[in-house]
Design a protein around this motif. Structure first.
Motif, PDB file in Angstrom:
ATOM      1  N   VAL A 177       0.833  -1.204   0.000  1.00 28.00           N
ATOM      2  CA  VAL A 177       0.000   0.000   0.000  1.00 28.00           C
ATOM      3  C   VAL A 177       0.868   1.254   0.000  1.00 28.00           C
ATOM      4  O   VAL A 177       0.624   2.197  -0.765  1.00 28.00           O
ATOM      5  N   GLN A 178       1.897   1.281   0.829  1.00 30.06           N
ATOM      6  CA  GLN A 178       2.767   2.449   0.887  1.00 30.06           C
ATOM      7  C   GLN A 178       3.429   2.727  -0.471  1.00 30.06           C
ATOM      8  O   GLN A 178       3.597   3.872  -0.869  1.00 30.06           O
ATOM      9  N   THR A 179       3.773   1.676  -1.185  1.00 28.61           N
ATOM     10  CA  THR A 179       4.471   1.838  -2.467  1.00 28.61           C
ATOM     11  C   THR A 179       3.523   2.179  -3.613  1.00 28.61           C
ATOM     12  O   THR A 179       3.892   2.954  -4.508  1.00 28.61           O
ATOM     13  N   ASN A 180       2.300   1.645  -3.583  1.00 28.63           N
ATOM     14  CA  ASN A 180       1.463   1.679  -4.782  1.00 28.63           C
ATOM     15  C   ASN A 180       0.159   2.466  -4.688  1.00 28.63           C
ATOM     16  O   ASN A 180      -0.427   2.794  -5.719  1.00 28.63           O
ATOM     17  N   ILE A 181      -0.312   2.758  -3.481  1.00 23.83           N
ATOM     18  CA  ILE A 181      -1.685   3.250  -3.366  1.00 23.83           C
ATOM     19  C   ILE A 181      -1.878   4.618  -4.010  1.00 23.83           C
ATOM     20  O   ILE A 181      -2.998   4.975  -4.414  1.00 23.83           O
ATOM     21  N   GLY A 182      -0.820   5.381  -4.144  1.00 23.66           N
ATOM     22  CA  GLY A 182      -0.933   6.674  -4.817  1.00 23.66           C
ATOM     23  C   GLY A 182      -1.418   6.547  -6.243  1.00 23.66           C
ATOM     24  O   GLY A 182      -2.082   7.461  -6.772  1.00 23.66           O
ATOM     25  N   GLY A 185      -5.100   6.858  -6.383  1.00 25.19           N
ATOM     26  CA  GLY A 185      -5.665   8.053  -5.769  1.00 25.19           C
ATOM     27  C   GLY A 185      -5.672   8.023  -4.263  1.00 25.19           C
ATOM     28  O   GLY A 185      -6.346   8.834  -3.621  1.00 25.19           O
ATOM     29  N   GLY A 186      -4.919   7.099  -3.660  1.00 21.11           N
ATOM     30  CA  GLY A 186      -4.879   6.976  -2.211  1.00 21.11           C
ATOM     31  C   GLY A 186      -3.698   7.707  -1.598  1.00 21.11           C
ATOM     32  O   GLY A 186      -2.628   7.801  -2.204  1.00 21.11           O
ATOM     33  N   ASP A 187      -3.892   8.200  -0.383  1.00 14.27           N
ATOM     34  CA  ASP A 187      -2.868   8.957   0.339  1.00 14.27           C
ATOM     35  C   ASP A 187      -2.117   8.020   1.280  1.00 14.27           C
ATOM     36  O   ASP A 187      -2.660   7.559   2.284  1.00 14.27           O
ATOM     37  N   ARG A 188      -0.877   7.724   0.981  1.00 19.66           N
ATOM     38  CA  ARG A 188      -0.066   6.798   1.779  1.00 19.66           C
ATOM     39  C   ARG A 188       0.200   7.325   3.181  1.00 19.66           C
ATOM     40  O   ARG A 188       0.558   6.558   4.083  1.00 19.66           O
ATOM     41  N   ASP A 189       0.023   8.620   3.385  1.00 17.94           N
ATOM     42  CA  ASP A 189       0.224   9.213   4.706  1.00 17.94           C
ATOM     43  C   ASP A 189      -1.078   9.339   5.482  1.00 17.94           C
ATOM     44  O   ASP A 189      -1.126   9.992   6.529  1.00 17.94           O
ATOM     45  N   HIS A 190      -2.116   8.682   4.992  1.00 16.97           N
ATOM     46  CA  HIS A 190      -3.449   8.797   5.585  1.00 16.97           C
ATOM     47  C   HIS A 190      -4.111   7.429   5.571  1.00 16.97           C
ATOM     48  O   HIS A 190      -5.162   7.236   4.969  1.00 16.97           O
ATOM     49  N   VAL A 191      -3.468   6.440   6.202  1.00 11.29           N
ATOM     50  CA  VAL A 191      -3.921   5.049   6.141  1.00 11.29           C
ATOM     51  C   VAL A 191      -4.510   4.627   7.482  1.00 11.29           C
ATOM     52  O   VAL A 191      -3.884   4.802   8.530  1.00 11.29           O
ATOM     53  N   THR A 192      -5.709   4.072   7.427  1.00 12.62           N
ATOM     54  CA  THR A 192      -6.351   3.485   8.608  1.00 12.62           C
ATOM     55  C   THR A 192      -6.366   1.981   8.432  1.00 12.62           C
ATOM     56  O   THR A 192      -6.780   1.475   7.389  1.00 12.62           O
ATOM     57  N   ILE A 193      -5.918   1.255   9.465  1.00 18.46           N
ATOM     58  CA  ILE A 193      -6.017  -0.204   9.434  1.00 18.46           C
ATOM     59  C   ILE A 193      -7.237  -0.609  10.245  1.00 18.46           C
ATOM     60  O   ILE A 193      -7.472  -0.105  11.347  1.00 18.46           O
ATOM     61  N   PRO A 210       7.111  -3.112  16.245  1.00 20.22           N
ATOM     62  CA  PRO A 210       8.019  -2.100  15.683  1.00 20.22           C
ATOM     63  C   PRO A 210       8.141  -2.198  14.166  1.00 20.22           C
ATOM     64  O   PRO A 210       8.522  -1.229  13.511  1.00 20.22           O
ATOM     65  N   HIS A 211       7.797  -3.338  13.581  1.00 19.07           N
ATOM     66  CA  HIS A 211       7.873  -3.506  12.121  1.00 19.07           C
ATOM     67  C   HIS A 211       6.799  -2.721  11.377  1.00 19.07           C
ATOM     68  O   HIS A 211       6.899  -2.560  10.157  1.00 19.07           O
ATOM     69  N   SER A 212       5.764  -2.261  12.077  1.00 18.67           N
ATOM     70  CA  SER A 212       4.659  -1.573  11.394  1.00 18.67           C
ATOM     71  C   SER A 212       4.812  -0.054  11.427  1.00 18.67           C
ATOM     72  O   SER A 212       3.946   0.659  10.904  1.00 18.67           O
ATOM     73  N   LYS A 213       5.891   0.442  11.994  1.00 15.85           N
ATOM     74  CA  LYS A 213       6.048   1.886  12.159  1.00 15.85           C
ATOM     75  C   LYS A 213       5.900   2.622  10.824  1.00 15.85           C
ATOM     76  O   LYS A 213       6.563   2.311   9.845  1.00 15.85           O
ATOM     77  N   GLY A 214       4.995   3.592  10.795  1.00 17.16           N
ATOM     78  CA  GLY A 214       4.792   4.414   9.613  1.00 17.16           C
ATOM     79  C   GLY A 214       3.899   3.821   8.549  1.00 17.16           C
ATOM     80  O   GLY A 214       3.590   4.482   7.550  1.00 17.16           O
ATOM     81  N   LEU A 215       3.439   2.580   8.728  1.00 22.89           N
ATOM     82  CA  LEU A 215       2.626   1.925   7.699  1.00 22.89           C
ATOM     83  C   LEU A 215       1.149   2.302   7.788  1.00 22.89           C
ATOM     84  O   LEU A 215       0.408   2.163   6.821  1.00 22.89           O
ATOM     85  N   PHE A 216       0.691   2.740   8.962  1.00 12.44           N
ATOM     86  CA  PHE A 216      -0.685   3.206   9.109  1.00 12.44           C
ATOM     87  C   PHE A 216      -0.744   4.202  10.257  1.00 12.44           C
ATOM     88  O   PHE A 216       0.187   4.300  11.068  1.00 12.44           O
ATOM     89  N   HIS A 217      -1.870   4.923  10.341  1.00  9.58           N
ATOM     90  CA  HIS A 217      -1.903   6.120  11.178  1.00  9.58           C
ATOM     91  C   HIS A 217      -3.084   6.176  12.136  1.00  9.58           C
ATOM     92  O   HIS A 217      -3.141   7.058  12.988  1.00  9.58           O
ATOM     93  N   ARG A 218      -4.016   5.257  12.012  1.00 12.87           N
ATOM     94  CA  ARG A 218      -5.125   5.126  12.954  1.00 12.87           C
ATOM     95  C   ARG A 218      -5.664   3.701  12.856  1.00 12.87           C
ATOM     96  O   ARG A 218      -5.364   2.998  11.882  1.00 12.87           O
TER      97      ARG A 218
END
Length: 517
Positions: A177-182, A185-193, A210-218
């Motif tokens: 998702v971080q690599t491709n979602i843009g 039309g998706g915002d990689r800095d605005h991911v909810t899991i 610790p492996h998930s750091k930065g991969l999602f935000h809420r």
């Protein structure tokens, strides 16, 4: 029904084309189904961490749901995808997005399906309903498949098979998702899991790694979280070895030999079923996440201290275990066993009697015609999910994370299908909310009534609001207040008449937490 093609998207591994499911003058939505995010975990890759998918040439047609992971049919959960093919080659995801591929980036909701770590699929959640619902609400939606049962959660407790492969799959999908979602039309800095049941436990557990750091935000854990007694264990090695010996007939002196035999076994021999009997009797599952020293390098309590305090919207249904226990041949002995399971082993007989009396009072008030059944359901719901949910809320408050709590209290029996006939449940049970978040039958296909549509609009708007703003309120509203130290059980009852309530189950779970401490 015929669909036109979506635009061609260039991912990091190659071009894909999906299908346009909604094509209106003012709104279009596309579905890309079965996108590989990892290599098929076959042969030597069985029981290993997932690795990124290989590149391909040409344009890959992503217009069919992927095969579900090998599993046994669950009468409770598999009515909507029971005839869908299953395969060990299952590491795919679906993306649903607006047909407007503009510079305006949209928030992303990544969903992890439930099924007791043993069953489930993305097929069950449909496609057009998601486009007409959450995508229309302004989200890009990603639905993730992962390895289940033995393939996803077998563990020898050592380097031969540390376990947690299903969770490593989910991490690989989040990295995709971080690599491709843009491109969608998706915002990689605005991911909810988001996840439900075992998927909710996965989402919450991943937030602590610790492996998930930065991969999602809420986070949105639905009816499952890292504090439930079935969400993880310190080790499953002994249980897994016994299962291999007793059920699969595999005998080996070393972990290496055991895994070599399991790698040679046909995938369909490794299918397992959701053991609801085990869940309600023991509040544990055999194949589940473990503290492995890698994905989870320390016990959950220690990981909590180091993990970022992300915004949370956590939820339950009114009567989570309402369909897990049939209303037949129930006695006071069953009741006493359920109540004792809540208490420490050294609890006095007086404590058991007092607790039984409390649950009996609740049952007689809420469902006197089926009082013994209702006592079992209330006590079991507290034990396997309700108390754990309150613990998560207490932790969020202590860490200063915004925490919103909902209780889904609308129930149309059609959303569960024939299973609804097993028990006299008139309150929303486990899985009842899924149809209204994903805008269509998930557990079983059914036709929405006007009330169903109304509740679905409420649920989809609530989830979209939180994914956009870390706040479930509509713009300009503050009616849904977050939990705080003075009101840890404050919640929004979501149904035909949404309403704020200051206590959950009259404070019963908070008293349990105080008692345990």
């Amino acid at each position: 029904m015929d669909y036109s093609s979506s635009p061609t998207i260039t991912t990091c591994k190659g071009e894909i084309r999906g299908k346009r499911l909604i094509d209106e003058p003012e709104f279009q939505a596309d579905a890309y189904l079965g996108i590989p995010y990892a290599q098929p975990p076959l042969g030597d890759l069985r029981f290993k961490k997932s690795i990124p998918a290989r590149e391909w040439t040409g344009t890959r047609e992503c217009v069919e749901h992927p095969a579900k992971c090998v599993q046994m049919l669950s009468e409770l959960l598999s009515q909507n995808d029971k005839d869908w093919p299953a395969s060990e080659d299952c590491l795919y995801l679906n993306v649903f997005c607006s047909g407007e591929y503009s510079e305006k980036m949209r928030p992303v909701l990544v969903f992890i399906h439930g099924g007791g770590f043993a069953c489930g699929s993305v097929k069950a959640y449909g496609d057009r309903g998601i486009c007409d619902g959450l995508v229309r609400q302004g989200l890009v939606v990603v639905m993730v498949q992962y390895r289940l049962g033995i393939l996803g959660f077998f563990s020898t407790g050592d380097e031969s098979c540390p376990g947690n492969f299903g969770l490593w799959d989910q991490l690989a999908a989040l990295q995709w998702v971080q690599t491709n979602i843009g491109q969608f039309g998706g915002d990689r800095d605005h991911v909810t899991i988001c996840g439900q049941s075992a998927g909710g436990a996965c989402a919450d557990l991943l937030s602590l790694s610790p492996h998930s750091k930065g991969l999602f935000h809420r986070i949105i854990p639905m009816a499952g979280n890292a504090r439930t007694p079935w969400s993880h264990k310190s080790s499953t090695a002994d249980w897994c070895r016994r299962y291999a010996e007793d059920t699969l007939g595999v005998n080996a002196e070393t972990s290496e030999e055991l895994m070599a035999q399991l790698r040679r076994m046909p995938a369909d021999r490794l299918a397992v079923a959701l053991d609801a009997v085990m869940l309600r009797n023991e509040a544990e599952l055999g194949f589940c996440p473990v503290i492995d020293g890698d994905l989870f390098p320390a016990p959950i309590e220690e990981l909590l201290a180091a993990a970022p305090a992300l915004p949370v919207m956590i939820g339950l249904t009114t009567l989570e275990c309402g369909l897990l226990i049939p209303n037949e041949d129930l006695t006071d002995e069953h009741l006493e066993k359920a109540v004792k399971a809540l208490l420490p082993k050294n609890a006095s007989e007086g404590s058991t009697e007092a607790l039984s009396a409390m649950y009996k009072e609740v049952a007689l008030r809420k469902q006197p015609a089926h009082a013994t059944w209702r006592v079992l359901i209330e006590a079991t719901s507290d034990r396997i999910i309700n108390i754990a949910t309150m613990k998560v809320l207490h932790e969020c408050i202590r860490r200063g994370a915004p925490a919103y709590f909902y209780v889904f209290d609308y129930y149309n029996k059609a959303c569960i299908g024939p299973t609804a006939n097993n028990a006299p449940c008139s309150d929303a049970p486990h899985c009842a909310e899924l149809a209204y978040v994903f805008n269509g039958g998930v557990i079983a296909p059914f036709t929405f009534t006007k009330d169903d549509h109304r509740v679905a609009q409420l649920m989809m708007r609530t989830f979209a609001n939180f994914a956009k703003n870390s706040n479930p309120n509509d713009e300009g509203s503050s009616s849904w207040q977050p939990c705080d130290a003075a009101h840890p059980g404050r919640h929004m009852a979501l149904g035909m008449q949404p309403r704020m309530e200051e206590q959950f189950l009259e404070g019963r779970c908070e008293r349990w937490i105080d008692f345990m401490q």
